[in-house]
Motif scaffolding. Structure first.
Motif, PDB file in Angstrom:
ATOM      1  N   TYR A 167       0.809  -1.160  -0.026  1.00 59.56           N
ATOM      2  CA  TYR A 167      -0.040  -0.066  -0.001  1.00 59.56           C
ATOM      3  C   TYR A 167       1.031   1.271   0.099  1.00 59.56           C
ATOM      4  CZ  TYR A 167      -4.488  -2.845   0.828  1.00 59.56           C
ATOM      5  OH  TYR A 167      -5.597  -3.461   0.732  1.00 59.56           O
ATOM      6  N   THR A 168       1.960   1.344   0.738  1.00 62.79           N
ATOM      7  CA  THR A 168       2.822   2.540   0.790  1.00 62.79           C
ATOM      8  C   THR A 168       3.780   2.407  -0.258  1.00 62.79           C
ATOM      9  OG1 THR A 168       4.255   1.110   2.212  1.00 62.79           O
ATOM     10  CG2 THR A 168       2.569   2.534   3.508  1.00 62.79           C
ATOM     11  N   GLY A 169       3.895   1.378  -1.053  1.00 64.45           N
ATOM     12  CA  GLY A 169       5.203   1.626  -2.226  1.00 64.45           C
ATOM     13  C   GLY A 169       6.318   1.386  -1.648  1.00 64.45           C
ATOM     14  N   MET A 170       6.611   0.902  -0.566  1.00 66.63           N
ATOM     15  CA  MET A 170       7.808   0.725   0.081  1.00 66.63           C
ATOM     16  C   MET A 170       8.467  -0.739  -0.072  1.00 66.63           C
ATOM     17  SD  MET A 170       7.574   2.507   3.585  1.00 66.63           S
ATOM     18  CE  MET A 170       8.973   2.382   4.225  1.00 66.63           C
ATOM     19  N   SER A 171       9.660  -0.875  -0.184  1.00 67.48           N
ATOM     20  CA  SER A 171      10.330  -2.182  -0.021  1.00 67.48           C
ATOM     21  C   SER A 171      10.890  -2.443   1.308  1.00 67.48           C
ATOM     22  CB  SER A 171      11.459  -2.163  -0.986  1.00 67.48           C
ATOM     23  OG  SER A 171      12.508  -1.295  -0.482  1.00 67.48           O
ATOM     24  N   THR A 172      11.035  -3.678   1.642  1.00 65.59           N
ATOM     25  CA  THR A 172      11.816  -4.117   3.094  1.00 65.59           C
ATOM     26  C   THR A 172      12.938  -3.197   3.270  1.00 65.59           C
ATOM     27  OG1 THR A 172      10.872  -6.282   2.823  1.00 65.59           O
ATOM     28  CG2 THR A 172      12.648  -6.016   4.632  1.00 65.59           C
ATOM     29  N   ASP A 173      13.873  -3.112   2.113  1.00 71.30           N
ATOM     30  CA  ASP A 173      14.968  -2.219   2.524  1.00 71.30           C
ATOM     31  C   ASP A 173      14.768  -0.975   2.949  1.00 71.30           C
ATOM     32  OD1 ASP A 173      16.580  -4.504   1.743  1.00 71.30           O
ATOM     33  OD2 ASP A 173      16.875  -3.900  -0.374  1.00 71.30           O
ATOM     34  N   ASN A 174      13.711  -0.217   2.004  1.00 70.74           N
ATOM     35  CA  ASN A 174      13.380   1.254   2.514  1.00 70.74           C
ATOM     36  C   ASN A 174      12.921   1.094   3.841  1.00 70.74           C
ATOM     37  OD1 ASN A 174      11.353   1.357  -0.353  1.00 70.74           O
ATOM     38  ND2 ASN A 174      13.550   2.032  -0.131  1.00 70.74           N
ATOM     39  N   LEU A 175      12.287   0.338   4.372  1.00 73.64           N
ATOM     40  CA  LEU A 175      11.921   0.161   5.817  1.00 73.64           C
ATOM     41  C   LEU A 175      13.017  -0.035   6.884  1.00 73.64           C
ATOM     42  CD1 LEU A 175       9.299   0.138   7.706  1.00 73.64           C
ATOM     43  CD2 LEU A 175       9.034  -2.235   7.508  1.00 73.64           C
ATOM     44  N   ARG A 176      13.767  -0.992   6.338  1.00 70.28           N
ATOM     45  CA  ARG A 176      15.223  -0.998   7.096  1.00 70.28           C
ATOM     46  C   ARG A 176      15.748   0.337   7.148  1.00 70.28           C
ATOM     47  NH1 ARG A 176      15.954  -6.147   8.537  1.00 70.28           N
ATOM     48  NH2 ARG A 176      17.988  -5.682   9.249  1.00 70.28           N
ATOM     49  N   ASP A 177      16.057   0.866   6.232  1.00 69.64           N
ATOM     50  CA  ASP A 177      16.929   2.379   6.025  1.00 69.64           C
ATOM     51  C   ASP A 177      15.978   3.275   6.858  1.00 69.64           C
ATOM     52  OD1 ASP A 177      18.733   1.240   4.168  1.00 69.64           O
ATOM     53  OD2 ASP A 177      17.700   2.087   2.560  1.00 69.64           O
TER      54      ASP A 177
END
Length: 460
Positions: A337-347
């Motif tokens: 829904y947010t258009g994020m990846s797991t890597d984005n979240l980790r960052d």
């Protein structure tokens, strides 16, 4: 299993040399044979009935080696780590140097350990604490918020639209004499002065009365999102259907009885003052504590392994996923829904994770230096507190919360208290504010509105 050597290969990294005896290895092979042989077809034997010697002859002597190593791996690693007495935070590469039925296993395991921490100057940390006060204006503002929550909308039909009114309009927009997409709506609710529309649109509705039809001329901004409308002059044909305004309740004893447990305005104001003071005191204390924590972070001298940061990020993401789950979502859906990846979240979590790791290391080191430990009574009291919060027996809480985790939390809080007791806390001087202007007396309601109000009272 024997731990032959513990070698420091680089900062925060060790290599453990491990030996598994031939007896231990052959026992593991036997355990694996009992499970794996059931799947094997050997000519001359029913499936799963072939002796180990025949299977090894048919497939090769090493047929069970890999499975035996897998079988031994976890207990072998746990025992080696325990014997090393290292504070291991991450398991790295595992490498076999020698393996055989007669000689057993010779292998190496790389591990990452907690860093050595140095910290000085944690006594006498300078903290500036904001002064805590509540003015009559603060209480008035809080009452205004309560009035807003208890307001109601009333129709206005005895005057033209004013700034702040809520209007119901039809609009039809034209550019270069032609209608454009998205420029038409009926019975649209628009709050004048809220800045919902193109600059200048809402201001031109002010002064018009119900059922009036009129034009509004505006210019689309140069940075407008629709390319074909950027910088264009537009005309909107408007019909004004309704004007509504927010009516706030009078602040009297009846209002106080409706919104609180008190009977008089004076009692209500005193209670608001008390609660506002408590809130601001907590905020000031929290800010002072954050200053102390920031100071501790600056004073931590350590080479923090990246694995420690990554472990902290894992914990934070797991906690976030759990909160999402409690709301009926999962992490995968959230990311979609947010258009994020797991890597984005980790960052996103990385800076916060680094901060938390540094804080924890600093507090642990101070606890060690000052010999700060929780008592058995404090540990049991914390378990009791959790049991009460979760409404379950203490023994059940102890099944899913470790003593070590509880003790770590208690010790950290005791260290924070120790730092606070030894800090130099200075209260900031309050800023001088200009004297508040007296509020103008509220406008009287129109006679017509008074009549409506009285009718409504009669109906009630």
């Amino acid at each position: 299993m024997n731990l032959k050597a513990t070698n420091n290969v680089e900062t925060n990294k060790y290599e453990l040399e491990i030996e598994v005896t031939s007896e231990e290895f052959n026992q593991a092979i036997n355990e694996v044979y009992k499970k794996e042989s059931k799947k094997m077809n050997i000519p001359g034997f029913r499936k799963g009935k072939a002796p180990r010697a025949f299977i090894e002859k048919y497939y090769g002597e090493e047929v069970f080696f890999e499975a035996a190593v897998d079988h031994l791996y976890r207990p072998m690693v746990m025992e080696a780590v325990e014997k090393s007495e290292l504070k291991v935070i991450s398991i790295g590469e595992f490498k076999i140097d020698e393996i055989g039925k007669e000689k057993g296993i010779l292998c190496k395991l790389n591990v990452v350990v907690k860093p050595e921490v140095k910290i000085d100057g944690y006594k006498g940390i300078e903290v500036t604490k904001e002064p805590v006060a509540v003015t009559e204006g603060d209480i008035d503002a809080e009452i205004e918020r309560v009035r807003e929550r208890n307001s109601r909308m009333v129709n206005v039909d005895d005057r033209a639209a004013e700034n702040g009114d809520i209007t119901v309009i039809d609009f039809d927009g034209y550019v270069d004499g032609k209608q454009f997409d998205g420029g038409k709506a009926e019975n649209y609710e628009l709050t004048l002065g809220a800045g919902q529309f193109i600059p200048g649109f809402e201001e031109q509705i002010i002064g018009h009365a119900i059922e009036e039809e009129f034009d509004v001329s505006v210019k689309f901004p140069e940075d407008y999102h629709a390319e074909e409308l950027k910088g264009k002059d537009a005309t909107f044909k408007i019909k004004l259907h309704e004007i509504k305004m927010k009516e706030l309740p009078e602040v009297d004893d009846e209002f106080v009885k409706d919104v609180s447990e008190f009977d008089t305005v004076s009692e209500y104001r005193n209670d608001l003052e008390k609660h506002l003071l408590e809130q601001r005191q907590k905020a000031a204390d929290s800010d002072a504590e954050n200053q102390m924590v920031d100071a501790i972070i600056e004073k931590v001298d350590a080479v923090i392994p990246e694995e420690m940061i990554e472990n902290e990020i894992d914990e934070m993401i797991n906690s976030f996923a759990y909160r999402l789950q409690s709301q009926g979502l999962n992490l995968e859906t959230y990311l979609k829904y947010t258009g994020m990846s797991t890597d984005n979240l980790r960052d996103q979590y990385k800076l916060q994770a680094e901060r938390q790791v540094k804080v924890r290391l600093g507090l642990e080191k101070i606890a060690e230096l000052e010999d700060i430990k929780p008592t058995e009574e404090e540990t049991e009291a914390e378990f009791e507190k959790l049991a009460k919060a979760y409404e379950m027996p203490v023994e059940n809480v102890k099944n899913f919360v470790s003593v070590e985790a509880i003790n770590a939390d208690i010790a950290n809080q005791k260290v924070i208290d120790f730092i606070r007791e030894n800090a130099v806390i200075t209260e900031a001087k309050p800023e001088k504010k200009p004297a508040a202007k007296k509020k103008a007396a509220p406008k009287k309601k129109s006679a017509k509105k008074e009549e409506i109000s009285e009718e409504e009272k009669t109906e009630d």
